[in-house]
Design a protein around this motif. Structure first.
Motif, PDB file in Angstrom:
ATOM      1  N   UNK A 115       0.820  -1.226   0.000  1.00  0.00           N
ATOM      2  CA  UNK A 115       0.000   0.000   0.000  1.00  0.00           C
ATOM      3  C   UNK A 115       0.844   1.261   0.000  1.00  0.00           C
ATOM      4  N   UNK A 116       1.829   1.343   0.885  1.00  0.00           N
ATOM      5  CA  UNK A 116       2.666   2.551   0.963  1.00  0.00           C
ATOM      6  C   UNK A 116       3.508   2.747  -0.298  1.00  0.00           C
ATOM      7  N   UNK A 117       4.248   1.715  -0.765  1.00  0.00           N
ATOM      8  CA  UNK A 117       4.992   1.895  -2.016  1.00  0.00           C
ATOM      9  C   UNK A 117       4.085   2.235  -3.190  1.00  0.00           C
ATOM     10  N   UNK A 118       2.904   1.626  -3.225  1.00  0.00           N
ATOM     11  CA  UNK A 118       1.953   1.885  -4.308  1.00  0.00           C
ATOM     12  C   UNK A 118       1.545   3.356  -4.322  1.00  0.00           C
ATOM     13  N   UNK A 119       1.215   3.897  -3.141  1.00  0.00           N
ATOM     14  CA  UNK A 119       0.844   5.308  -3.065  1.00  0.00           C
ATOM     15  C   UNK A 119       1.976   6.217  -3.496  1.00  0.00           C
ATOM     16  N   UNK A 120       3.190   5.861  -3.107  1.00  0.00           N
ATOM     17  CA  UNK A 120       4.369   6.646  -3.485  1.00  0.00           C
ATOM     18  C   UNK A 120       4.619   6.571  -4.986  1.00  0.00           C
ATOM     19  N   UNK A 121       4.519   5.369  -5.543  1.00  0.00           N
ATOM     20  CA  UNK A 121       4.762   5.187  -6.974  1.00  0.00           C
ATOM     21  C   UNK A 121       3.702   5.881  -7.833  1.00  0.00           C
ATOM     22  N   UNK A 122       2.438   5.827  -7.414  1.00  0.00           N
ATOM     23  CA  UNK A 122       1.389   6.508  -8.187  1.00  0.00           C
ATOM     24  C   UNK A 122       1.626   8.021  -8.225  1.00  0.00           C
ATOM     25  N   UNK A 123       2.159   8.557  -7.144  1.00  0.00           N
ATOM     26  CA  UNK A 123       2.462   9.992  -7.120  1.00  0.00           C
ATOM     27  C   UNK A 123       3.580  10.349  -8.098  1.00  0.00           C
ATOM     28  N   UNK A 124       4.405   9.346  -8.443  1.00  0.00           N
ATOM     29  CA  UNK A 124       5.518   9.574  -9.378  1.00  0.00           C
ATOM     30  C   UNK A 124       5.195   9.096 -10.792  1.00  0.00           C
ATOM     31  N   UNK A 125       3.927   8.755 -11.036  1.00  0.00           N
ATOM     32  CA  UNK A 125       3.527   8.338 -12.374  1.00  0.00           C
ATOM     33  C   UNK A 125       3.561   6.842 -12.604  1.00  0.00           C
ATOM     34  N   UNK A 126       3.851   6.061 -11.554  1.00  0.00           N
ATOM     35  CA  UNK A 126       3.930   4.620 -11.695  1.00  0.00           C
ATOM     36  C   UNK A 126       2.776   3.916 -11.018  1.00  0.00           C
ATOM     37  N   UNK A 127       3.038   2.717 -10.510  1.00  0.00           N
ATOM     38  CA  UNK A 127       1.981   1.971  -9.849  1.00  0.00           C
ATOM     39  C   UNK A 127       2.443   0.585  -9.452  1.00  0.00           C
ATOM     40  N   UNK A 128       1.511  -0.213  -8.954  1.00  0.00           N
ATOM     41  CA  UNK A 128       1.753  -1.617  -8.618  1.00  0.00           C
ATOM     42  C   UNK A 128       0.585  -2.412  -9.176  1.00  0.00           C
ATOM     43  N   UNK A 129       0.861  -3.270 -10.158  1.00  0.00           N
ATOM     44  CA  UNK A 129      -0.196  -4.036 -10.815  1.00  0.00           C
ATOM     45  C   UNK A 129      -0.130  -5.504 -10.408  1.00  0.00           C
ATOM     46  N   UNK A 130      -1.232  -6.207 -10.646  1.00  0.00           N
ATOM     47  CA  UNK A 130      -1.307  -7.641 -10.353  1.00  0.00           C
ATOM     48  C   UNK A 130      -0.536  -8.395 -11.430  1.00  0.00           C
ATOM     49  N   UNK A 131       0.474  -9.138 -11.028  1.00  0.00           N
ATOM     50  CA  UNK A 131       1.358  -9.832 -11.968  1.00  0.00           C
ATOM     51  C   UNK A 131       0.595 -10.770 -12.899  1.00  0.00           C
ATOM     52  N   UNK A 132      -0.261 -11.609 -12.355  1.00  0.00           N
ATOM     53  CA  UNK A 132      -0.940 -12.612 -13.193  1.00  0.00           C
ATOM     54  C   UNK A 132      -1.890 -11.965 -14.187  1.00  0.00           C
ATOM     55  N   UNK A 133      -2.521 -10.873 -13.789  1.00  0.00           N
ATOM     56  CA  UNK A 133      -3.424 -10.192 -14.726  1.00  0.00           C
ATOM     57  C   UNK A 133      -2.621  -9.506 -15.825  1.00  0.00           C
ATOM     58  N   UNK A 134      -1.483  -8.922 -15.457  1.00  0.00           N
ATOM     59  CA  UNK A 134      -0.632  -8.278 -16.458  1.00  0.00           C
ATOM     60  C   UNK A 134      -0.133  -9.291 -17.473  1.00  0.00           C
ATOM     61  N   UNK A 135       0.379 -10.408 -17.000  1.00  0.00           N
ATOM     62  CA  UNK A 135       0.996 -11.377 -17.909  1.00  0.00           C
ATOM     63  C   UNK A 135      -0.031 -12.216 -18.663  1.00  0.00           C
ATOM     64  N   UNK A 136      -1.309 -12.057 -18.324  1.00  0.00           N
ATOM     65  CA  UNK A 136      -2.349 -12.744 -19.098  1.00  0.00           C
ATOM     66  C   UNK A 136      -2.724 -11.957 -20.347  1.00  0.00           C
ATOM     67  N   UNK A 137      -2.284 -10.705 -20.426  1.00  0.00           N
ATOM     68  CA  UNK A 137      -2.567  -9.879 -21.594  1.00  0.00           C
ATOM     69  C   UNK A 137      -1.629 -10.229 -22.735  1.00  0.00           C
ATOM     70  N   UNK A 138      -2.041  -9.900 -23.949  1.00  0.00           N
ATOM     71  CA  UNK A 138      -1.173 -10.068 -25.111  1.00  0.00           C
ATOM     72  C   UNK A 138      -0.088  -9.007 -25.052  1.00  0.00           C
ATOM     73  N   UNK A 139       1.196  -9.397 -25.165  1.00  0.00           N
ATOM     74  CA  UNK A 139       2.269  -8.402 -25.102  1.00  0.00           C
ATOM     75  C   UNK A 139       2.062  -7.290 -26.129  1.00  0.00           C
ATOM     76  N   UNK A 140       2.252  -6.055 -25.675  1.00  0.00           N
ATOM     77  CA  UNK A 140       2.063  -4.896 -26.552  1.00  0.00           C
ATOM     78  C   UNK A 140       3.016  -3.803 -26.110  1.00  0.00           C
ATOM     79  N   UNK A 141       3.293  -2.903 -27.041  1.00  0.00           N
ATOM     80  CA  UNK A 141       4.200  -1.796 -26.729  1.00  0.00           C
ATOM     81  C   UNK A 141       3.610  -0.872 -25.678  1.00  0.00           C
ATOM     82  N   UNK A 142       2.313  -0.635 -25.767  1.00  0.00           N
ATOM     83  CA  UNK A 142       1.658   0.266 -24.832  1.00  0.00           C
ATOM     84  C   UNK A 142       0.406  -0.390 -24.265  1.00  0.00           C
ATOM     85  N   UNK A 143       0.153  -0.133 -23.006  1.00  0.00           N
ATOM     86  CA  UNK A 143      -1.066  -0.602 -22.357  1.00  0.00           C
ATOM     87  C   UNK A 143      -1.982   0.595 -22.182  1.00  0.00           C
TER      88      UNK A 143
END
Length: 405
Positions: A327-355
């Motif tokens: 939770x704390x790193x996620x809040x910090x990263x979102x403030x810097x333009x990033x985030x924390x995503x669910x690994x399995x949901x991310x890797x279930x997507x078709x690889x693409x240059x942009x999400x």
């Protein structure tokens, strides 16, 4: 501008009272939580610097509390004391928010007489000392030291220019996750380490205090504070100094005290991804094709080095981290333009240059609801789908390509 009419005055007063009741200056909350994180750091340092005191405060976690990755897992009175001190502090500042302070540790300890004692912060220092003395088998000296630390006021003064830009938030919709001493194993061992490049793979430098603030409606983090109690060791006086990082992201505003960009590195070098030493070797091999893979301990620390720009990503493919870890790193990263995503949901997507931005938002970890049908109660708040922490969203495409190969 004309004054409000007498008829309008009662309505205006009612509106002002409603605003005071339901809204809080987020800047004041952040300053309060930052000051608390410093107090937590002082508690951790004070206990660590006194071996006799420290030896009294370690208790192996019960079977229901253990992280299943480890044969032995420890909770310390430092963890519980910090967690309950935050709850007490928030209750005094914002009573309605106290019930929404959630943490890793059970507040129950068992002393050598077999008495089960629930640790809490009392209204007075003497009251807290009396309660702690029961946990510590009557050791009044140790109990007095800890009670004094728990009740001590510590003030942290962040950059006022940044504070001016922090938006207001409705208190009635906030929740807080805290991990009082993340990487407890390193804290118990108490050894510093040498960094590999700029990243510590183990040691006291990997210990963090994590405080994350989230919106209970969306489940998304709105602020994060990470305090490193053992960031810098001073040889001259054999003492540790801490560092604190914070960020807020809400209502279109993003403010943080992180470095503006990642440190420069040779063009030929690969970006760094940080993982646990227990990560799947097959995944390690795949990531090594596009990244320099480093091992490090401490879920909070691994995500902090991403926020600081020392690594491009931190990844865990297993459900070995929990909401209080992210939770704390996620809040910090979102403030810097990033985030924390669910690994399995991310890797279930078709690889693409942009999400797409909408998809990226859907992939973010949420903090307001437990997992459905966990294998055991202790896993209801684990990040069961794994996680990927990032500051630059572009790195996610590379992670997806690695996993797909």
């Amino acid at each position: 501008m004309s004054s409000p009419s007498p008829a309008a005055a009662p309505h205006l007063r009612g509106l002002i009272c409603w605003i005071i009741k339901h809204y809080l200056r987020m800047a004041e909350l952040i300053k309060t939580l930052l000051s608390f994180s410093e107090r937590a750091g002082e508690i951790a340092r004070a206990i660590r610097q006194e071996p006799k005191l420290f030896s009294l405060l370690v208790e192996e976690k019960g079977e229901g509390e253990k992280n299943q990755r480890f044969a032995h897992d420890f909770k310390t009175l430092a963890d519980v004391l910090i967690q309950e001190a935050l709850r007490h502090h928030v209750a005094r500042m914002i009573p309605s928010l106290a019930q929404w302070v959630q943490g890793e540790e059970s507040a129950e300890f068992t002393n050598t007489l077999g008495e089960k004692i629930t640790v809490r912060i009392c209204d007075t220092q003497d009251g807290t000392a009396t309660l702690l003395a029961k946990v510590l088998d009557g050791n009044k000296e140790a109990a007095d030291i800890l009670a004094a630390l728990a009740h001590r006021d510590v003030t942290f003064s962040p950059d006022p220019h940044l504070m001016e830009r922090v938006p207001d938030l409705p208190v009635e919709h906030l929740g807080i996750w805290i991990d009082p001493v993340d990487s407890t194993g390193e804290y118990v061992r108490g050894r510093p380490s040498q960094a590999k490049g700029s990243i510590h793979q183990q040691g006291l430098q990997c210990v963090t205090v994590l405080i994350g603030v989230f919106d209970r409606r969306s489940g998304l983090p709105v602020a994060g504070i990470i305090n490193q109690p053992f960031a810098i060791f001073t040889e001259s006086n054999q003492s540790w100094e801490g560092k604190a990082y914070w960020g807020v992201s809400y209502g279109g505003a993003s403010i943080h005290n992180l470095p503006p960009s990642a440190p420069g590195s040779p063009k030929a070098s690969l970006p760094v991804v940080v993982v646990s030493s227990s990560e799947d070797p097959a995944l390690h091999a795949k990531l090594s094709r596009r990244f320099t893979v480093l091992h490090a301990t401490g879920a909070g620390y691994k995500q902090l080095v991403v926020a600081l720009g020392l690594a491009a990503a931190s990844l865990s493919s297993k459900g070995s981290t929990f909401r209080w870890d992210s939770a704390a790193p996620h809040g910090l990263l979102r403030a810097a333009g990033g985030g924390v995503v669910v690994y399995r949901r991310l890797t279930s997507l078709t690889p693409a240059q942009d999400i797409a931005a909408e998809t990226l938002e859907e992939l973010q970890i949420r903090y307001h609801k437990p997992n459905e049908n966990p294998a055991q109660p202790s896993l209801q708040w684990c990040n069961e789908g794994g996680l990927v922490a990032y500051r630059d969203p572009k790195v996610l495409a590379t992670v997806m390509e690695c996993v797909a190969e």
